[in-house]
Design a protein around this motif. Structure first.
Motif, short mmCIF file in Angstrom:
data_model
loop_
_atom_site.label_atom_id
_atom_site.label_comp_id
_atom_site.label_asym_id
_atom_site.label_seq_id
_atom_site.Cartn_x
_atom_site.Cartn_y
_atom_site.Cartn_z
N ALA A 1 0.83 -1.20 0.00
CA ALA A 1 0.00 0.00 0.00
C ALA A 1 0.87 1.26 0.00
CB ALA A 1 -0.93 -0.01 1.21
N ALA A 2 1.97 1.23 0.75
CA ALA A 2 2.88 2.38 0.77
C ALA A 2 3.55 2.56 -0.59
CB ALA A 2 3.93 2.18 1.87
N LEU A 3 3.90 1.46 -1.24
CA LEU A 3 4.48 1.55 -2.58
C LEU A 3 3.50 2.16 -3.57
CD1 LEU A 3 6.28 -1.93 -2.82
CD2 LEU A 3 7.38 0.31 -2.61
N LEU A 4 2.21 1.84 -3.42
CA LEU A 4 1.19 2.39 -4.32
C LEU A 4 1.04 3.90 -4.12
CD1 LEU A 4 -1.59 -0.34 -4.30
CD2 LEU A 4 0.01 0.21 -6.12
N VAL A 5 1.15 4.35 -2.86
CA VAL A 5 1.13 5.79 -2.63
C VAL A 5 2.27 6.45 -3.39
CG1 VAL A 5 1.41 7.62 -0.92
CG2 VAL A 5 0.00 5.64 -0.38
N LYS A 6 3.47 5.91 -3.23
CA LYS A 6 4.63 6.50 -3.91
C LYS A 6 4.47 6.45 -5.42
CE LYS A 6 8.78 6.05 -2.50
NZ LYS A 6 10.12 5.53 -2.14
N GLY A 7 3.98 5.32 -5.92
CA GLY A 7 3.81 5.19 -7.37
C GLY A 7 2.85 6.22 -7.92
N ASN A 8 1.75 6.44 -7.22
CA ASN A 8 0.79 7.45 -7.68
C ASN A 8 1.35 8.86 -7.57
OD1 ASN A 8 -2.19 6.47 -8.34
ND2 ASN A 8 -1.28 5.02 -6.90
N VAL A 9 2.15 9.11 -6.55
CA VAL A 9 2.80 10.43 -6.44
C VAL A 9 3.71 10.65 -7.64
CG1 VAL A 9 4.46 11.81 -5.14
CG2 VAL A 9 2.66 10.59 -3.92
N PHE A 10 4.53 9.67 -7.95
CA PHE A 10 5.44 9.81 -9.10
C PHE A 10 4.66 10.00 -10.40
CE2 PHE A 10 8.88 7.69 -6.53
CZ PHE A 10 9.77 8.76 -6.58
N LEU A 11 3.58 9.26 -10.57
CA LEU A 11 2.84 9.33 -11.82
C LEU A 11 2.11 10.65 -11.99
CD1 LEU A 11 1.90 7.94 -14.40
CD2 LEU A 11 0.02 6.95 -13.10
N TRP A 12 1.50 11.15 -10.92
CA TRP A 12 0.60 12.29 -11.06
C TRP A 12 1.21 13.63 -10.68
CZ3 TRP A 12 -2.87 11.04 -14.21
CH2 TRP A 12 -3.43 9.77 -14.20
N ARG B 1 4.63 -2.67 -10.02
CA ARG B 1 4.94 -4.09 -10.20
C ARG B 1 5.51 -4.68 -8.91
NH1 ARG B 1 3.95 -5.71 -15.05
NH2 ARG B 1 4.01 -4.29 -16.85
N GLU B 2 6.31 -3.90 -8.18
CA GLU B 2 6.84 -4.37 -6.91
C GLU B 2 5.70 -4.62 -5.91
OE1 GLU B 2 10.08 -2.95 -3.49
OE2 GLU B 2 9.90 -1.82 -5.37
N ALA B 3 4.73 -3.71 -5.89
CA ALA B 3 3.58 -3.89 -5.02
C ALA B 3 2.79 -5.14 -5.42
CB ALA B 3 2.68 -2.66 -5.09
N SER B 4 2.63 -5.35 -6.72
CA SER B 4 1.89 -6.51 -7.21
C SER B 4 2.55 -7.82 -6.75
CB SER B 4 1.82 -6.47 -8.73
OG SER B 4 1.18 -7.62 -9.24
N LEU B 5 3.87 -7.88 -6.81
CA LEU B 5 4.59 -9.08 -6.38
C LEU B 5 4.40 -9.34 -4.89
CD1 LEU B 5 7.92 -8.73 -8.42
CD2 LEU B 5 6.10 -10.43 -8.75
N LEU B 6 4.45 -8.28 -4.07
CA LEU B 6 4.24 -8.45 -2.64
C LEU B 6 2.84 -8.98 -2.35
CD1 LEU B 6 5.87 -5.24 -1.10
CD2 LEU B 6 6.43 -7.60 -0.49
N LEU B 7 1.87 -8.46 -3.07
CA LEU B 7 0.48 -8.82 -2.81
C LEU B 7 0.15 -10.24 -3.25
CD1 LEU B 7 -0.96 -5.37 -3.86
CD2 LEU B 7 -1.14 -6.37 -1.57
N LYS B 8 0.90 -10.77 -4.21
CA LYS B 8 0.71 -12.15 -4.64
C LYS B 8 1.06 -13.14 -3.53
CE LYS B 8 1.62 -11.43 -9.58
NZ LYS B 8 0.28 -11.79 -10.09
N LYS B 9 1.83 -12.66 -2.54
CA LYS B 9 2.30 -13.54 -1.47
C LYS B 9 1.31 -13.64 -0.31
CE LYS B 9 7.12 -12.42 -2.55
NZ LYS B 9 8.39 -11.81 -2.06
#
Length: 512
Positions: free
Chosen positions: A178-189, A203-211
């Motif tokens: 979830a923290a990675l997604l915050v950062k990713g959205n900050v970088f994108l927008w 993608r890093e967040a996606s890999l963590l969530l698969k676990k």
């Protein structure tokens, strides 16, 4: 649909909530609201009758999440405040912190940024005093989201890193993601050229969530792929964006409800627009709107209509014989939706989009009026990037009305205004070069043929380098993607419209 309103990080929950809340949370993630309401209300009735203050507080917390997930802010706020009061009466410090944190999320959705920040900080302090690292991490995550909503990019990144470090200490992979997604959205927008970093974080967040195997984790994985899709579309990797968007739809369809799937279908529609597959784009948006008709989510319905309006605009751009009136009507419907929702910034943005549609239809006079109204709004709110974007559209309306010299001055003001926001804006340089020629001054290019543009060198963006040496990207505003690319389109691009089938219309805060 915001997964943050539907779920909690379980390490942050007091005992009165942790023992039974997962079943309600699973129902909320799947958008099975009636069942979730029944379970929460039954729990509230039984705990009240037995005098269990902490249990009743937990049931009110569940009801606050239910209302918040459905965007019913007033009853959500009332339930959250009731939860805090009952946790206080029960002497449950972690419960009080949880209630404050839920109140902060609700304030954030109500666009009360200052109040959300105060509540999140208070929750973090109470969790820290109670020795709950997981709770403190959850509070820091809400604080990071608040900074992003307030366009405080550097602060959001710093606090998101704090949240991630705390989640890592607790072994909470979902929290880290979830923290990675915050950062990713900050970088994108909030940066002009940080899409690769955003995609990497998604993608890093996606890999963590698969676990992990919680329903909310699968849902967040869909959000992560939505972020990857958005980043890919931003840099012209349209097929990659389409692939990620379809994967997001599949996950949200399996682990979410109609709103979640409808939201990701917008990304599929945008990708098809980028690839020129307008019939496929139509199909995706029609499915999205069909899913939303059974919900009360007026905001998401309006956002899906935005993509529908864009498709119509692209159809007119490809074939001037297409129904122009239909295009204009749809843009006006979108504007009316955001006016009804009292979202002033979105309304101003879509008024500018209406101006661009009017310009494409050849009605530059009315387009000029609409763009000027939007510009005045952004000026009143001191949103310089919005003003700059409006001025560029105003300049094109002016030149279409035979006022080339006035248009050139407007374009120069736009360039100065936008550069004051940080970064460089090659679109302005292109426009000024064209208008210089049109106004009879020396040094400009014409738009008389596509071939002439072949030798034109577009100014290169130079990334901002932080003191530590890492490139943080060129800072930008969320509005800067309006100005892209019909300058180079076709042999006779008159009137020019800064119409971009980009992700300006995507959910800027998805997964944050």
């Amino acid at each position: 649909f915001d997964i943050n309103n539907a779920s909690d990080f379980h390490g942050s929950l007091p005992d009165a909530v942790a023992t039974w809340s997962s079943s309600v949370e699973a129902l909320l993630v799947l958008e099975r609201y009636d069942e979730a309401r029944k379970e929460a209300e039954e729990r509230l009735a039984s705990t009240q009758s037995s005098g269990d203050e902490a249990g009743a507080a937990g049931a009110l917390h569940a009801l606050a999440k239910l209302h918040s997930t459905q965007n019913r802010h007033a009853p959500a706020k009332e339930a959250a405040e009731g939860s805090v009061a009952r946790f206080r009466a029960a002497g449950d410090a972690r419960g009080v912190a949880l209630g404050l944190l839920t109140s902060a999320k609700i304030a954030l959705d109500m666009r009360e940024g200052k109040r959300a920040e105060e509540l999140a900080r208070e929750a973090a302090e109470k969790y820290s005093a109670a020795g709950s690292k997981a709770g403190e991490a959850a509070a820091q995550l809400v604080l990071a989201r608040t900074h992003q909503r307030e366009s405080e990019a550097e602060e959001a990144l710093e606090v998101a890193d704090k949240a991630r470090a705390l989640f890592e200490k607790c072994g909470d992979k979902e929290g880290q993601a979830a923290a990675l997604l915050v950062k990713g959205n900050v970088f994108l927008w909030h940066y002009r050229d940080a899409q690769d970093e955003a995609s990497k974080l998604g993608r890093e967040a996606s890999l963590l969530l698969k676990k992990t195997d919680r329903p909310s984790c699968h849902h967040r994985e869909g959000d992560a792929l939505f972020l990857v899709a958005s980043a890919a579309l931003a840099v012209g990797k349209h097929r990659e964006g389409l692939k990620a968007a379809r994967e997001a739809v599949e996950l949200h369809g399996r682990w979410g409800g109609p709103r979640a799937k409808a939201s990701s279908l917008r990304a599929v529609g945008m990708a098809h627009v980028q690839l020129g597959n307008l019939s496929d784009a139509d199909e995706a948006v029609d499915e999205s709107l069909s899913l939303l008709r059974g919900t009360s989510d007026e905001v998401l319905q309006a956002e899906a209509m935005v993509v529908q309006a864009l498709i119509l605009r692209q159809k007119v751009a490809k074939d001037p014989a297409h129904d122009v009136d239909e295009m204009i009507t749809k843009h006006r419907e979108v504007l009316e939706c955001f006016l009804k929702l009292e979202d002033e910034h979105a309304a101003a943005l879509h008024r500018l989009e209406l101006a661009q549609a009017l310009q494409l239809a050849g009605d530059s006079s009315v387009a000029l009026t609409e763009a000027t109204i939007a510009c005045e709004f952004f000026k009143s709110k001191d949103v310089q990037a919005g003003q700059g974007m409006c001025m560029m559209t105003i300049a094109m309306c002016q030149v279409a009305l035979g006022e080339a010299k006035t248009a050139l001055e407007t374009a120069k003001k736009a360039k100065s205004t936008l550069e004051g926001c940080g970064g460089s804006y090659p679109e302005c340089a292109e426009l000024i070069a064209i208008l210089t020629k049109q106004s009879g001054e020396r040094g400009g290019q014409t738009w008389s043929s596509q071939r002439e543009w072949g030798s034109y060198e577009t100014p290169v963006l130079k990334p901002v380098v932080e003191a530590g040496g890492d490139s943080a990207g060129v800072k930008r505003s969320m509005y800067s993607d309006i100005v892209k690319a019909r300058i180079h389109q076709g042999d006779t691009p008159d009137p020019i419209s800064f119409d971009s089938p980009m992700l300006l219309y995507m959910d800027r805060f998805l997964g944050v």
